[in-house]
Scaffold this motif. Structure first.
Motif, PDB file in Angstrom:
ATOM      1  N   VAL A   1       2.856 -18.154  38.442  1.00 22.29           N
ATOM      2  CA  VAL A   1       1.893 -19.183  38.457  1.00 22.29           C
ATOM      3  C   VAL A   1       2.174 -20.223  37.314  1.00 22.29           C
ATOM      4  O   VAL A   1       2.629 -19.626  36.228  1.00 22.29           O
ATOM      5  CB  VAL A   1       0.506 -18.879  38.261  1.00 22.29           C
ATOM      6  CG1 VAL A   1      -0.458 -20.013  38.109  1.00 22.29           C
ATOM      7  CG2 VAL A   1      -0.079 -17.846  39.372  1.00 22.29           C
ATOM      8  N   LYS A   2       2.659 -21.301  37.645  1.00 29.66           N
ATOM      9  CA  LYS A   2       3.003 -22.345  36.473  1.00 29.66           C
ATOM     10  C   LYS A   2       2.015 -22.529  35.516  1.00 29.66           C
ATOM     11  O   LYS A   2       0.925 -22.766  36.142  1.00 29.66           O
ATOM     12  CB  LYS A   2       3.621 -23.335  37.074  1.00 29.66           C
ATOM     13  CG  LYS A   2       5.028 -23.341  37.955  1.00 29.66           C
ATOM     14  CD  LYS A   2       5.646 -24.757  38.476  1.00 29.66           C
ATOM     15  CE  LYS A   2       6.663 -24.522  39.051  1.00 29.66           C
ATOM     16  NZ  LYS A   2       7.495 -25.941  39.702  1.00 29.66           N
ATOM     17  N   SER A   3       2.432 -22.503  34.312  1.00 27.92           N
ATOM     18  CA  SER A   3       1.282 -22.703  33.101  1.00 27.92           C
ATOM     19  C   SER A   3       1.863 -24.005  32.245  1.00 27.92           C
ATOM     20  O   SER A   3       1.582 -23.631  30.989  1.00 27.92           O
ATOM     21  CB  SER A   3       0.774 -21.405  32.493  1.00 27.92           C
ATOM     22  OG  SER A   3       1.837 -20.716  31.934  1.00 27.92           O
ATOM     23  N   THR A   4       2.836 -24.516  32.670  1.00 23.73           N
ATOM     24  CA  THR A   4       3.574 -25.523  31.656  1.00 23.73           C
ATOM     25  C   THR A   4       2.743 -26.574  31.321  1.00 23.73           C
ATOM     26  O   THR A   4       2.748 -27.110  30.098  1.00 23.73           O
ATOM     27  CB  THR A   4       4.788 -26.032  32.337  1.00 23.73           C
ATOM     28  OG1 THR A   4       4.257 -26.557  33.660  1.00 23.73           O
ATOM     29  CG2 THR A   4       5.804 -25.154  32.845  1.00 23.73           C
ATOM     30  N   CYS A   5       1.535 -26.898  32.150  1.00 26.27           N
ATOM     31  CA  CYS A   5       0.557 -27.704  31.499  1.00 26.27           C
ATOM     32  C   CYS A   5      -0.056 -27.226  30.022  1.00 26.27           C
ATOM     33  O   CYS A   5      -0.719 -27.890  29.396  1.00 26.27           O
ATOM     34  CB  CYS A   5      -0.545 -27.874  32.400  1.00 26.27           C
ATOM     35  SG  CYS A   5      -1.516 -26.640  33.017  1.00 26.27           S
ATOM     36  N   VAL A   6      -0.196 -26.066  29.854  1.00 26.51           N
ATOM     37  CA  VAL A   6      -0.813 -25.498  28.595  1.00 26.51           C
ATOM     38  C   VAL A   6       0.016 -25.168  27.833  1.00 26.51           C
ATOM     39  O   VAL A   6      -0.020 -25.499  26.729  1.00 26.51           O
ATOM     40  CB  VAL A   6      -1.430 -23.940  29.123  1.00 26.51           C
ATOM     41  CG1 VAL A   6      -1.976 -23.430  27.844  1.00 26.51           C
ATOM     42  CG2 VAL A   6      -2.485 -24.165  30.112  1.00 26.51           C
ATOM     43  N   THR A   7       1.566 -24.609  28.045  1.00 28.83           N
ATOM     44  CA  THR A   7       2.325 -24.285  27.163  1.00 28.83           C
ATOM     45  C   THR A   7       3.716 -24.334  27.660  1.00 28.83           C
ATOM     46  O   THR A   7       4.010 -23.952  28.781  1.00 28.83           O
ATOM     47  CB  THR A   7       2.226 -23.053  26.233  1.00 28.83           C
ATOM     48  OG1 THR A   7       3.191 -22.955  25.303  1.00 28.83           O
ATOM     49  CG2 THR A   7       2.121 -21.905  27.361  1.00 28.83           C
ATOM     50  N   LEU A   8       4.991 -24.696  27.031  1.00 30.03           N
ATOM     51  CA  LEU A   8       6.278 -24.482  27.573  1.00 30.03           C
ATOM     52  C   LEU A   8       6.745 -23.027  27.159  1.00 30.03           C
ATOM     53  O   LEU A   8       7.892 -22.535  27.556  1.00 30.03           O
ATOM     54  CB  LEU A   8       7.070 -25.529  27.173  1.00 30.03           C
ATOM     55  CG  LEU A   8       6.947 -26.822  27.720  1.00 30.03           C
ATOM     56  CD1 LEU A   8       7.892 -27.969  26.908  1.00 30.03           C
ATOM     57  CD2 LEU A   8       7.039 -27.042  29.218  1.00 30.03           C
ATOM     58  N   GLY A   9       5.955 -22.141  26.407  1.00 29.83           N
ATOM     59  CA  GLY A   9       6.369 -21.011  25.853  1.00 29.83           C
ATOM     60  C   GLY A   9       5.709 -19.996  26.638  1.00 29.83           C
ATOM     61  O   GLY A   9       5.398 -20.051  27.893  1.00 29.83           O
ATOM     62  N   GLN A  10       5.103 -18.969  25.966  1.00 26.74           N
ATOM     63  CA  GLN A  10       4.286 -17.844  26.509  1.00 26.74           C
ATOM     64  C   GLN A  10       2.732 -18.031  26.323  1.00 26.74           C
ATOM     65  O   GLN A  10       2.356 -18.495  25.205  1.00 26.74           O
ATOM     66  CB  GLN A  10       4.589 -16.507  26.054  1.00 26.74           C
ATOM     67  CG  GLN A  10       4.149 -15.118  26.446  1.00 26.74           C
ATOM     68  CD  GLN A  10       4.639 -13.989  25.766  1.00 26.74           C
ATOM     69  OE1 GLN A  10       5.371 -14.058  25.283  1.00 26.74           O
ATOM     70  NE2 GLN A  10       4.005 -13.033  25.947  1.00 26.74           N
ATOM     71  N   ILE A  11       2.246 -17.915  27.491  1.00 28.33           N
ATOM     72  CA  ILE A  11       0.518 -17.606  27.441  1.00 28.33           C
ATOM     73  C   ILE A  11       0.390 -16.547  26.674  1.00 28.33           C
ATOM     74  O   ILE A  11       0.688 -15.352  26.914  1.00 28.33           O
ATOM     75  CB  ILE A  11       0.031 -17.444  28.828  1.00 28.33           C
ATOM     76  CG1 ILE A  11       0.436 -18.676  29.499  1.00 28.33           C
ATOM     77  CG2 ILE A  11      -1.375 -17.057  28.961  1.00 28.33           C
ATOM     78  CD1 ILE A  11      -0.680 -19.885  29.244  1.00 28.33           C
ATOM     79  N   THR A  12      -0.525 -16.734  25.404  1.00 26.11           N
ATOM     80  CA  THR A  12      -0.752 -15.553  24.475  1.00 26.11           C
ATOM     81  C   THR A  12      -2.159 -15.126  24.556  1.00 26.11           C
ATOM     82  O   THR A  12      -2.368 -13.839  24.134  1.00 26.11           O
ATOM     83  CB  THR A  12      -0.913 -16.333  23.278  1.00 26.11           C
ATOM     84  OG1 THR A  12      -1.657 -17.378  23.094  1.00 26.11           O
ATOM     85  CG2 THR A  12       0.752 -16.668  22.806  1.00 26.11           C
ATOM     86  N   GLY A  13      -2.900 -15.539  25.646  1.00 25.01           N
ATOM     87  CA  GLY A  13      -4.287 -14.975  25.909  1.00 25.01           C
ATOM     88  C   GLY A  13      -4.673 -15.204  27.207  1.00 25.01           C
ATOM     89  O   GLY A  13      -4.649 -16.439  27.848  1.00 25.01           O
TER      90      GLY A  13
END
Length: 578
Positions: free
Chosen positions: A153-165
């Motif tokens: 699932v793309k989460s680039t809208c939140v971060t270009l790095g790693q989802i931490t939580g």
């Protein structure tokens, strides 16, 4: 005249033959066993092919007795209770009689279902044999990994790095990085909400579909109200809690008693009033970071009395349990009624129970869970890379204060993700690249039932906050999941979330209805039941790779004898079989 003469000659021949046969049998019975065997072999060799064929039919029925049809049904049920489920399914393929007798043992098949992990209860009559086939199919899908579907699932809208939580609650997946929070629907995994918070996020806890608690690296804790409208989500800060002087590592909320608990790197855990926002108590008896806190369900007390609430904190070296008096109202008969408040925090014990994790403090395994009045956690020590792990799963009884059971896993566990009454879900270290590292474990035998491979991701917190488990009802028994339900979500690099869901290949609810339908049609009889059952079995054969080779009567005989040897009446029954 000629006919009469022929009939007289035939009678004389029969009489002579009978006299010869009686004389020969008398002499034959006087021979020793070795000579009897030699005589029989010589006579068989001298016989014509037609005579040998008739002899085969007569000897087969006289010597080879069908033990299952001769035994009383009570003894058959006793014997089959000692045979494993796969062998019983193979035994039903020996003959129609065996299939009819073994398939009719509903109590045996129901017991097998329970042992396999099928904990469904129903008042409707059901074909428990078909239910066993379903359970074996699901277990086989665990082993092969076909039960799991992976999706990024793309989460680039939140971060270009790693989802931490990450956290999950009733159809919504919450992900965070830096000061951004994204909300996805677990049905389609489409983004339905995105909002910013004033401080950097370190952990989060969703405690209902419209409320979220966030722990920040500044020491703040904030709660948010989330409103969803036609697929869009709007967030508004509800309360801010200040008091920690270090990074908040874990938050837990219990709306039932109106409490929020937070643990931080300042070696303290703090208890807050969820509605008012005030600090109720500070637990400062820790000497290391508090990496996990949680409030077990209401009325789960540390002591025998159920008039107490409890709180669990986890550090690298200890698990600590605190308890305090609950505010409950009792009726005239002394039964507990509705909870009125979070209780009297003045009565909280300094530390009701302290459980050491590691004596050398070399290995910390995150993941502590509460199930059926017990704390479940992993204890292991450091080993070399080429050595097998020594992880143990400990079930610590809060009533007695002692370990109730210790289950040896023999693995290198990275985190205990979730536990139920039947199964557990664990994550192994990334060194297990040649096989599955997300494993389903039987909590009674310690056997690894299978799983899938989850790519490695860096730890965002000591408790691996970048990992979240979805619906956990299936851990209490097979068949409790639904296709496309979330199993695990993990934050990856490059703005990706790896999502693992259930496959559509096995639909337990459909198979359950089929099993009930087959049983009802069997009661009525007719060809329709046979057609439905045949269709159902074809579905199972296509979905499963079970071993269904035919077993011989002699092989089943040895299985029955070995099973009967464990029974008190074994000598009588084995003598009967002989």
């Amino acid at each position: 005249m000629a006919r009469k003469t022929e009939s007289v000659d035939k009678e004389d021949d029969c009489a002579k033959f009978n006299r010869w046969l009686c004389s020969t049998l008398e002499k034959f019975t006087l021979l020793p066993p070795a000579q009897q065997s030699t005589t029989l072999i010589r006579m068989v060799c001298a016989a014509s092919p037609e005579s040998r064929y008739h002899l085969l039919l007569q000897v087969s029925s006289a010597l080879h007795k069908d033990i299952l049809t001769l035994l009383p049904l009570e003894l058959v049920e006793k014997v089959c209770s000692y045979v494993d489920c796969r062998s019983l399914l193979c035994a039903t393929r020996v003959s129609q009689d065996w299939n009819r007798i073994i398939s009719s043992l509903s109590a045996v098949w129901r017991s097998k279902c329970r042992r396999l992990g099928d904990t469904h209860t129903t008042e409707k009559p059901i074909d428990w044999k078909a239910r066993c086939v379903l359970a074996l199919t699901l277990l086989e899908s665990f082993r092969t990994g076909s039960a799991f579907v992976h999706q990024d699932v793309k989460s680039t809208c939140v971060t270009l790095g790693q989802i931490t939580g990450l956290d999950h609650f009733q159809g919504l997946l919450f992900g965070s990085a830096d000061d951004q929070v994204g909300v996805w629907s677990t049905g389609s995994f489409q983004l339905v909400g995105l909002f910013s918070v004033p401080y950097r996020i370190n952990c989060l806890n969703a405690y209902n579909t419209h409320s979220l608690a966030i722990g920040h690296s500044t020491g703040h804790v904030t709660t948010w109200n989330i409103k969803s409208n036609q697929g869009d989500c709007e967030a508004q800060m509800y309360r801010e809690f200040r008091g920690h002087t270090g990074v908040v590592m874990s938050v837990s909320v219990s709306p039932e008693i109106g409490l929020l608990v937070s643990g931080a790197t300042d070696f303290t855990a703090r208890v807050w009033c969820l509605r008012g926002g005030g600090l109720l108590h500070t637990l400062s008896s820790h000497n290391l970071w508090v990496v996990q806190v949680f409030l077990p369900p209401p009325l789960s007390a540390v002591n025998v009395s159920c008039d107490r609430h409890s709180l669990v904190t986890v550090t690298r070296d200890h698990i600590r349990v605190y308890s305090w008096l609950a505010a409950w109202r009792r009726d005239s008969e002394g039964c507990l009624l509705a909870c009125q408040d979070h209780g009297s925090m003045e009565t909280i014990d300094p530390c009701t129970m302290e459980i050491p994790l590691n004596h050398d403090y070399s290995v910390f395994t995150p993941g502590c869970h509460f199930i059926c009045g017990k704390l479940v956690y992993v204890r292991q020590s450091k080993v070399r890379e080429d050595e097998p792990g020594n992880a143990q799963l400990v079930f610590h009884d809060l009533t007695t204060g002692n370990p109730d059971r210790i289950l040896f896993l023999g693995l290198k566990v990275r985190k205990l993700l979730a536990v139920g009454t039947k199964f557990g879900l664990i994550l192994l270290h990334h060194m297990y690249s040649c096989g599955p590292n997300l494993l389903v474990v039987d909590l009674y035998s310690g056997e690894s039932l299978g799983g899938c491979y989850l790519p490695h991701s860096s730890s965002s917190t000591p408790d691996l906050g970048q990992l979240v488990v979805g619906n956990t009802g299936w851990l209490d028994g097979l068949g409790r999941h639904h296709p496309r339900d979330l199993i695990v979500a993990q934050g990856q690099l490059c703005g990706q979330i790896r999502v693992v869901t259930w496959s559509d290949k096995t639909q337990p609810s459909t198979c359950w209805d089929e099993a009930i339908k087959i049983h009802q049609l069997r009661q009525k009889g007719g060809k329709k039941a046979h057609r439905v059952e045949s269709s159902f079995q074809r579905k199972k054969r296509n979905a499963a790779t079970l071993s269904t080779k035919k077993i011989t009567t002699s092989a089943m005989m040895s299985t029955l004898k070995s099973a009967l040897s464990m029974s008190s009446s074994s000598s009588v029954v084995i003598g009967f079989l002989k």
